[in-house]
Design an enzyme around this catalytic site. Structure first.
Site, PDB file in Angstrom:
ATOM      1  N   ASP A   1      96.955  40.634 127.328  1.00  0.00           N
ATOM      2  CA  ASP A   1      95.900  40.995 126.374  1.00  0.00           C
ATOM      3  C   ASP A   1      96.316  42.192 125.511  1.00  0.00           C
ATOM      4  OD1 ASP A   1      95.259  40.010 128.945  1.00  0.00           O
ATOM      5  OD2 ASP A   1      93.125  40.307 128.634  1.00  0.00           O
TER       6      ASP A   1
ATOM      7  N   ASP B   1      92.448  48.911 126.407  1.00  0.00           N
ATOM      8  CA  ASP B   1      91.606  48.139 125.488  1.00  0.00           C
ATOM      9  C   ASP B   1      90.959  48.991 124.392  1.00  0.00           C
ATOM     10  OD1 ASP B   1      92.078  45.566 126.396  1.00  0.00           O
ATOM     11  OD2 ASP B   1      90.693  45.799 128.060  1.00  0.00           O
TER      12      ASP B   1
HETATM   13  N1  GLY Z   1      90.885  41.317 127.710  1.00  0.00           N
HETATM   14  C1  GLY Z   1      90.156  40.855 128.841  1.00  0.00           C
HETATM   15  C2  GLY Z   1      89.747  39.450 128.713  1.00  0.00           C
HETATM   16  O1  GLY Z   1      90.206  38.703 127.869  1.00  0.00           O
HETATM   17  O2  GLY Z   1      88.919  39.060 129.517  1.00  0.00           O
END
Ligand code: GLY
Length: 369
Positions: free
Chosen positions: A151, A94
């Site tokens: 994601d 992330d």
């Molecule tokens: N990327 C983690 C979420 O969307 O919770």
């Protein structure tokens, strides 16, 4: 659209003009609001994946209003995030979300050399997560070594950016390898998307789907659908590869078919009928992706769907009072874990809501590219 996006954007900026000062005064990176205060992330301190949305929101508001105070708040938050390079322990895939919207935005908008170096630093960390077995490793726990998640499609933009900054094709090549694998292994026949797929870290063979933040194994977590929709749209915008556009369109068709009558978004498109669990963040993210799809294809239906989502949010789930610090209500982080927030105000919901309004108002700086 029933509502006027420039009026809503003005009210939103007015709200954050007041509440950004609260975050600065407390010296924190806001994650959600409760009882009229900002609260920091529930896990992993300032390395929690959402840290970039606050500075991203400030940059969006800076672009919409030209007000210096928003820029200063974005820079304050950026310094807190780049300090996390040093601890490193909790950083994961992330870094795309975290650093594209902080130092990445700073560099894009103001051409800052240190911000550019920090963006490349983050991209190099993301590259380092690529397994030669054929996927970008999502998380750090030992038992999650083979996990890849939908994601990550959003984080790939950081790699494409790094190739453009350096002229080194390696970053973009890795992004495409991961996007191709995601296209093969995550997208189901009906256009819905798996949240987590596990690969064998030695051979790269697909082990299977793993239940994630949605209702159940094999279900359709709406935010995952939105990450797939917007993420493949971004992969297309970064590469002009028609396969990514076609994938984004398939996911978009599925998402649009599941928008509720009132324009809101269920937390999972397979959740039991009668269960009231809404995630407006998914709707706001999807609206951004749909508006980009409309630009890319000229198909008005995407804009109509985005406007339905935004009207639903504005009609039912915006709070401009001082009861909460942000604007968007009914954000749900995870179907079964209320610890990160259920039916509450969370900063990344506000970020994507503001980005979508900015797209309609012509002020979006497109921080993902
Ligand atoms: N990327 C983690 C979420 O969307 O919770």
């Amino acid at each position: 659209m029933r509502n006027n996006p420039s009026e809503i954007a003005a009210k939103t900026a007015e709200k954050f003009r007041r509440t950004a000062q609260l975050a600065a005064r407390e010296g924190i990176l806001p994650y959600k609001s409760a009882e009229g205060r900002w609260i920091t992330s529930p896990y992993d301190g300032n390395s929690w994946w959402t840290g970039g949305f606050w500075p991203g929101l400030m940059w969006q508001l800076f672009c919409a209003t030209g007000e210096e105070a928003f820029k200063q708040e974005a820079l304050r938050a950026e310094a807190m995030l780049t300090a996390e390079f040093r601890s490193f322990r909790y950083l994961n895939h992330d870094v795309g979300f975290m650093y594209l919207l902080s130092c990445g935005a700073h560099d894009k908008l103001l051409g800052d050399e240190q911000a550019s170096m920090d963006t490349l630093h983050a991209a190099t960390l993301l590259m380092g997560r690529y397994s030669p077995a054929g996927y970008i490793r999502a998380w750090n726990e030992k038992h999650k070594m083979g996990y890849a998640i939908i994601d990550c499609m959003m984080n790939l933009s950081l790699l494409f950016r790094a190739s453009r900054i350096t002229d080194d094709p390696r970053f973009a090549k890795v992004a495409c390898l991961h996007a191709d694998r995601t296209m093969q292994e995550f997208i189901r026949e009906n256009g819905s998307v798996a949240h987590i797929v596990e690969f064998d870290p030695q051979t790269g063979a697909r082990v299977g789907e793993v239940a994630g933040q949605g209702y159940a194994l094999g279900s359709s977590w709406s935010r995952g659908q939105a990450w797939g929709l917007y993420g493949f749209t971004l992969a297309y915008l970064n590469t002009q590869d028609a396969r990514y556009l076609e994938t984004a369109q398939r996911v978009a068709r599925y998402f649009i078919a599941n928008i509720r009558e009132d324009g809101l978004t269920d937390s999972d498109f397979c959740q039991p009928a009668g269960e009231v669990r809404i995630d407006n963040m998914a709707g706001a993210i999807a609206a951004c992706g749909l508006l980009e799809l409309e630009k890319a294809t000229g198909e008005a239906a995407y804009r109509t769907a985005a406007e339905r989502l935004l009207d639903g949010i504005i009609d039912h789930c915006c709070d401009f009072s001082d009861a909460i610090c942000g604007v968007l209500t009914h954000c749900t982080a995870s179907y079964h874990d209320d610890g990160a927030g259920r039916h509450t105000n969370i900063t990344y919901g506000d970020y994507f809501f503001v980005e979508a309004l900015a797209k309609l108002n012509g002020t979006d700086p497109m921080l993902w590219i």
